[in-house]
Design a protein around this motif. Structure first.
Motif, PDB file in Angstrom:
ATOM      1  N   PHE A 135      65.265  49.644  21.059  1.00 47.74           N
ATOM      2  CA  PHE A 135      66.153  49.144  22.108  1.00 47.74           C
ATOM      3  C   PHE A 135      67.456  48.636  21.493  1.00 47.74           C
ATOM      4  CE2 PHE A 135      67.698  45.542  24.687  1.00 47.74           C
ATOM      5  CZ  PHE A 135      67.969  46.215  25.871  1.00 47.74           C
ATOM      6  N   SER A 136      67.356  47.815  20.439  1.00 48.80           N
ATOM      7  CA  SER A 136      68.555  47.339  19.740  1.00 48.80           C
ATOM      8  C   SER A 136      69.344  48.512  19.174  1.00 48.80           C
ATOM      9  CB  SER A 136      68.155  46.389  18.602  1.00 48.80           C
ATOM     10  OG  SER A 136      67.382  45.326  19.056  1.00 48.80           O
ATOM     11  N   PHE A 137      68.623  49.458  18.601  1.00 42.99           N
ATOM     12  CA  PHE A 137      69.268  50.629  18.003  1.00 42.99           C
ATOM     13  C   PHE A 137      70.156  51.334  19.015  1.00 42.99           C
ATOM     14  CE2 PHE A 137      69.536  55.064  16.799  1.00 42.99           C
ATOM     15  CZ  PHE A 137      69.700  55.033  15.435  1.00 42.99           C
ATOM     16  N   PHE A 138      69.641  51.567  20.220  1.00 50.22           N
ATOM     17  CA  PHE A 138      70.416  52.307  21.216  1.00 50.22           C
ATOM     18  C   PHE A 138      71.606  51.496  21.732  1.00 50.22           C
ATOM     19  CE2 PHE A 138      71.276  53.616  25.621  1.00 50.22           C
ATOM     20  CZ  PHE A 138      71.668  54.919  25.375  1.00 50.22           C
ATOM     21  N   ILE A 139      71.425  50.194  21.945  1.00 57.91           N
ATOM     22  CA  ILE A 139      72.535  49.350  22.407  1.00 57.91           C
ATOM     23  C   ILE A 139      73.688  49.400  21.412  1.00 57.91           C
ATOM     24  CG2 ILE A 139      73.256  46.982  22.895  1.00 57.91           C
ATOM     25  CD1 ILE A 139      71.558  48.236  25.089  1.00 57.91           C
ATOM     26  N   ALA A 176      74.311  60.345  22.795  1.00 53.09           N
ATOM     27  CA  ALA A 176      73.656  59.129  23.286  1.00 53.09           C
ATOM     28  C   ALA A 176      72.557  59.462  24.295  1.00 53.09           C
ATOM     29  CB  ALA A 176      74.692  58.199  23.908  1.00 53.09           C
ATOM     30  N   LEU A 177      72.796  60.484  25.128  1.00 56.69           N
ATOM     31  CA  LEU A 177      71.792  60.884  26.123  1.00 56.69           C
ATOM     32  C   LEU A 177      70.507  61.349  25.440  1.00 56.69           C
ATOM     33  CD1 LEU A 177      70.905  61.620  29.023  1.00 56.69           C
ATOM     34  CD2 LEU A 177      72.035  63.826  28.702  1.00 56.69           C
ATOM     35  N   PHE A 178      70.635  62.191  24.414  1.00 61.33           N
ATOM     36  CA  PHE A 178      69.445  62.688  23.728  1.00 61.33           C
ATOM     37  C   PHE A 178      68.738  61.576  22.960  1.00 61.33           C
ATOM     38  CE2 PHE A 178      71.292  66.945  24.407  1.00 61.33           C
ATOM     39  CZ  PHE A 178      70.146  67.633  24.789  1.00 61.33           C
ATOM     40  N   VAL A 179      69.506  60.679  22.347  1.00 67.57           N
ATOM     41  CA  VAL A 179      68.887  59.551  21.650  1.00 67.57           C
ATOM     42  C   VAL A 179      68.124  58.672  22.634  1.00 67.57           C
ATOM     43  CG1 VAL A 179      69.357  57.432  20.354  1.00 67.57           C
ATOM     44  CG2 VAL A 179      70.528  59.550  19.735  1.00 67.57           C
ATOM     45  N   MET A 180      68.721  58.416  23.797  1.00 64.32           N
ATOM     46  CA  MET A 180      68.050  57.608  24.816  1.00 64.32           C
ATOM     47  C   MET A 180      66.764  58.283  25.293  1.00 64.32           C
ATOM     48  SD  MET A 180      69.475  56.321  28.514  1.00 64.32           S
ATOM     49  CE  MET A 180      69.449  57.982  29.185  1.00 64.32           C
ATOM     50  N   LEU A 181      66.832  59.599  25.535  1.00 63.60           N
ATOM     51  CA  LEU A 181      65.625  60.317  25.965  1.00 63.60           C
ATOM     52  C   LEU A 181      64.531  60.239  24.906  1.00 63.60           C
ATOM     53  CD1 LEU A 181      67.149  63.539  27.602  1.00 63.60           C
ATOM     54  CD2 LEU A 181      66.009  61.649  28.775  1.00 63.60           C
ATOM     55  N   GLY A 182      64.917  60.392  23.644  1.00 64.16           N
ATOM     56  CA  GLY A 182      63.939  60.299  22.569  1.00 64.16           C
ATOM     57  C   GLY A 182      63.287  58.931  22.506  1.00 64.16           C
ATOM     58  N   ILE A 183      64.083  57.883  22.666  1.00 68.34           N
ATOM     59  CA  ILE A 183      63.553  56.516  22.632  1.00 68.34           C
ATOM     60  C   ILE A 183      62.630  56.262  23.825  1.00 68.34           C
ATOM     61  CG2 ILE A 183      64.238  54.091  22.886  1.00 68.34           C
ATOM     62  CD1 ILE A 183      66.664  54.753  21.114  1.00 68.34           C
ATOM     63  N   LEU A 184      63.009  56.748  25.006  1.00 69.63           N
ATOM     64  CA  LEU A 184      62.157  56.571  26.184  1.00 69.63           C
ATOM     65  C   LEU A 184      60.836  57.322  26.031  1.00 69.63           C
ATOM     66  CD1 LEU A 184      64.739  56.807  29.108  1.00 69.63           C
ATOM     67  CD2 LEU A 184      63.535  54.771  28.289  1.00 69.63           C
ATOM     68  N   LEU A 185      60.884  58.518  25.454  1.00 68.39           N
ATOM     69  CA  LEU A 185      59.643  59.266  25.229  1.00 68.39           C
ATOM     70  C   LEU A 185      58.741  58.542  24.233  1.00 68.39           C
ATOM     71  CD1 LEU A 185      61.031  62.920  25.120  1.00 68.39           C
ATOM     72  CD2 LEU A 185      59.490  61.964  26.844  1.00 68.39           C
ATOM     73  N   LEU A 186      59.345  57.930  23.223  1.00 72.61           N
ATOM     74  CA  LEU A 186      58.551  57.135  22.283  1.00 72.61           C
ATOM     75  C   LEU A 186      57.913  55.938  22.977  1.00 72.61           C
ATOM     76  CD1 LEU A 186      60.741  57.121  19.033  1.00 72.61           C
ATOM     77  CD2 LEU A 186      58.535  58.232  19.383  1.00 72.61           C
ATOM     78  N   TRP A 187      58.654  55.344  23.902  1.00 78.37           N
ATOM     79  CA  TRP A 187      58.097  54.211  24.652  1.00 78.37           C
ATOM     80  C   TRP A 187      56.915  54.663  25.518  1.00 78.37           C
ATOM     81  CZ3 TRP A 187      57.949  53.164  29.978  1.00 78.37           C
ATOM     82  CH2 TRP A 187      57.519  51.870  30.312  1.00 78.37           C
ATOM     83  N   PHE A 188      57.059  55.820  26.154  1.00 79.05           N
ATOM     84  CA  PHE A 188      55.942  56.351  26.933  1.00 79.05           C
ATOM     85  C   PHE A 188      54.733  56.626  26.045  1.00 79.05           C
ATOM     86  CE2 PHE A 188      59.201  57.779  30.149  1.00 79.05           C
ATOM     87  CZ  PHE A 188      58.725  56.990  31.175  1.00 79.05           C
ATOM     88  N   GLU A 189      54.988  57.038  24.818  1.00 81.19           N
ATOM     89  CA  GLU A 189      53.898  57.377  23.904  1.00 81.19           C
ATOM     90  C   GLU A 189      53.198  56.130  23.359  1.00 81.19           C
ATOM     91  OE1 GLU A 189      51.456  59.884  21.448  1.00 81.19           O
ATOM     92  OE2 GLU A 189      52.629  60.229  23.253  1.00 81.19           O
ATOM     93  N   SER A 190      54.002  55.126  22.976  1.00 84.82           N
ATOM     94  CA  SER A 190      53.427  53.964  22.294  1.00 84.82           C
ATOM     95  C   SER A 190      53.383  52.701  23.138  1.00 84.82           C
ATOM     96  CB  SER A 190      54.237  53.670  21.023  1.00 84.82           C
ATOM     97  OG  SER A 190      55.573  53.289  21.355  1.00 84.82           O
ATOM     98  N   GLY A 191      54.170  52.668  24.240  1.00 87.24           N
ATOM     99  CA  GLY A 191      54.234  51.464  25.062  1.00 87.24           C
ATOM    100  C   GLY A 191      55.036  50.351  24.447  1.00 87.24           C
TER     101      GLY A 191
END
Length: 646
Positions: A135-139, A176-191
């Motif tokens: 989250f910090s990384f993307f901000i 930024a869009l692809f990085v955000m999608l990647g981070i969201l997919l990781l969140w779905f995977e790991s919570g």
């Protein structure tokens, strides 16, 4: 202590951002103070990174959690410390150069925005590298994109800047869009947004997350075919900003890729093949396109694509070898990629800064209008030559040391069992060798066209050396290129790595001895009388600059050889005195090169979106009845959806 120094560096950069924007005065001292903040913070970052890099453990700063799941925190391990050192060294030298450079720019009080946004840009890159969670990384990634866009737009009144800014704006937000999608997919995977390793073999979600993150980082680092913003944004930006973007910002994207590969994912072998393939294509095509350029800063931009491709080759080879169970060879490839990241940051910032001095002196970026500057700008010429030798990977400079590590990893990769993989690695190795040769040719052209021969314009004739402050920063970078090459083995040993590098200090001594011996032999056998004369010029008594071998002439054979890539078009127009076409009167000849990726990839996609947008725009006809119908249809659709699924 290290945590306190890190916070101090952030506060100093923040002060350097705020001061010139709050005090709206066209004041040299104000801008000097702002750049002084950059210098001080960069020095602090370099100092605090060394203990961590040499093995004193990980530094963690308490996180700020504004809303439960989301938090903002920092940590510095050896990987982060390495990139903080890179940011600190380059930013220090760039800020030294920019103090004097910015005072020669147009804009008046607008120059305050330049120095303030430079501090914000450096601050954002530091925060990205030190981010403790995704989250910090993307901000901070978005903050870096915003600050860099402001800097690219600085000279907005120039004709080429709006086009460059649009390219950069679109591509950086796509990243930024692809990085955000990647981070969201990781969140779905790991919570979780934590930078923690995913357990087990990568699932489909994790694989999609990797592809999204790879695409986002590839766009930001300029990997082909996502590279087109670099040759526009770098020439449009002020030279210190070009140096920061090429030397540092591209490496922040590489840091992001490495952070997720090393700490989050368990890579599969095809991931490495993918990274290696894109890296190889970028390295070869980047240098091929650099050879055709006659805009000095665009040439350096394409060269950045080449060198980022080499770094990706090292990362891809690391993944391939690591997943094949060859951990020792994989570590050599990874060290080569990291070392080349540092080396490229040093010699590319050196080249951009000295190119800025040349452009400042000649008022042109076209190398065909330069020439003879080695006599008028000897120190700048020597510094540019040092950078050219380093980027051409000639021993014993730093570019040679890092590329040699990657070559060694390739040579020893024959132990990989899979025959098809062997063939692929040998193909990449061959293209890597071709890239190195073409890179040397590219910078022979660059240095020769800019500094050697006769001046080809009045501005080049009148050029003079820049001020000492504009030489100090590049001088430090040139010294670093030499020292990191000559003492590469010792530096690796100090960092705790055992690598199969030769002692380049001894190699350097041997080269110096050979040079001294050659000079001595020529001194004693040459006649004591000398005759000064012009070289033979086809019977002409007085040579003109226009008759000299130019950059166009140098690259013409390569334009023909690589015509399938360039889509070379040769145009000849001739006029004759007689109707039989025997007695020549006048003529023009021109070689046109098509911008392949722009014409066949970017513009078709853009035209497609324009058509889609025009179709959608037809639904907005300004009629209230139509809008009421839209609302009615939407409500009915929602009712049907809720009734069916709820």
């Amino acid at each position: 202590m290290i945590a306190e120094l890190f916070i101090l560096a952030l506060l100093v950069l923040l002060a350097g951002f705020i001061i010139p924007l709050v005090i709206r005065a066209d004041n040299t001292l104000l801008r000097t103070v702002s750049y002084g903040c950059t210098i001080l913070a960069s020095l602090i970052l370099a100092i605090l990174s060394l203990p961590v890099l040499l093995g004193s453990g990980t530094i963690t700063l308490p996180a700020y959690a504004p809303a439960g799941l989301f938090s903002i925190g920092f940590f510095i391990d050896r990987l982060a410390a390495f990139f903080l050192l890179l940011i600190g060294v380059v930013s220090f030298c760039v800020a030294l150069y920019a103090i004097e450079y910015s005072e020669h720019m147009d804009g008046g009080v607008r120059r305050n925005i330049l120095c303030g946004a430079t501090n914000l840009f450096v601050l954002a890159m530091v925060l990205v590298v030190a981010a403790a969670d995704t989250f910090s990384f993307f901000i901070f990634w978005e903050l870096m994109a915003a600050a860099s866009f402001i800097l690219v737009m600085y000279e907005y009144d120039r004709p080429a800047t709006p086009r460059a800014s649009i390219f950069y704006f679109v591509m950086t937000h796509l990243s930024a869009l692809f990085v955000m999608l990647g981070i969201l997919l990781l969140w779905f995977e790991s919570g979780s947004f934590a930078l923690e390793r995913l357990a087990g073999t990568p699932s489909l979600t994790a694989t999609c997350a990797f592809i999204c993150l790879f695409t986002g980082f590839a766009i930001k680092s300029g990997i082909i075919p996502f590279h087109k913003w670099l040759p526009y944004a770098h020439p449009a930006s002020p030279s210190p900003i070009s140096a920061l973007m090429s030397a540092v910002m591209l490496k922040v994207a590489i840091y992001g890729l490495l952070r997720f590969i090393l700490d989050v994912f368990t890579p599969e072998i095809w991931w490495g093949v993918l990274i290696l393939a894109f890296g190889t294509a970028s390295a070869v095509l980047g240098v091929i396109y650099a050879l055709k350029e006659h805009d000095l800063k665009a040439m350096l931009a394409y060269s950045s694509i080449e060198n980022v491709g080499i770094i990706f080759m090292g990362i891809g080879l690391f993944v391939v070898l690591e997943t094949s169970g060859l951990s020792v060879l994989a570590s050599i490839a990874l060290l080569g990629a990291l070392f080349h990241s540092l080396n490229h940051a040093l010699f590319k910032s050196l080249l951009f800064l000295t190119a800025g001095s040349v452009i400042h002196a000649t008022h042109t970026r076209n190398i065909e209008h330069m020439g003879g500057l080695v006599h008028r700008m000897p120190v700048t010429g020597a510094l540019f030559c040092t950078g050219s030798l380093a980027i051409a990977a000639l021993p014993p400079l730093n570019g040679f040391a890092s590329e040699l590590l990657i070559f060694m990893a390739f040579f020893t990769s024959v132990t990989v069992v899979d025959p098809l993989l062997k063939v692929f690695l040998f193909l990449c190795l061959a293209l890597f060798a071709l890239t190195s040769a073409l890179s040397a040719a590219c910078f022979v052209k660059a240095f020769g066209s800019v500094f050697l021969g006769m001046p080809r314009s009045q501005k080049s004739e009148e050029a003079h050396e820049v001020s000492p402050l504009m030489l100090l920063g590049p001088g430090i970078l040139a010294a670093a290129c030499i020292l990191l090459g000559v003492f590469a083995l010792q530096v690796m040993t100090l960092a705790g790595f055992s690598v199969p590098l030769p002692d380049l200090f001894l190699v350097g001594l041997l080269l110096l001895m050979m040079l001294a011996l050659t000079y001595a032999v020529l001194f004693f056998i040459s006649p004591r009388t000398s005759r000064v004369s012009e070289t033979w010029g086809c019977g002409m008594h007085f040579q003109e600059a226009g008759a000299e071998y130019s950059g166009h002439g140098f690259s013409e054979p390569l334009d023909i050889i690589f015509s399938p890539l360039y889509r070379t078009r040769i145009k000849n127009e001739r006029a004759f005195f007689d109707e039989h076409g025997v007695i020549f009167q006048s003529g023009t000849a021109e070689i046109k090169l098509l911008r392949v990726f722009e014409e066949y990839l970017y513009l078709p996609v853009a035209r497609g979106f324009v058509k889609i947008s025009a179709t959608i725009a037809q639904f907005q006809n300004g009629c209230l009845d139509t809008y009421i119908l839209y609302v009615f249809v939407t409500v009915i659709a929602l009712l049907v959806f809720l009734g069916w699924y709820v």
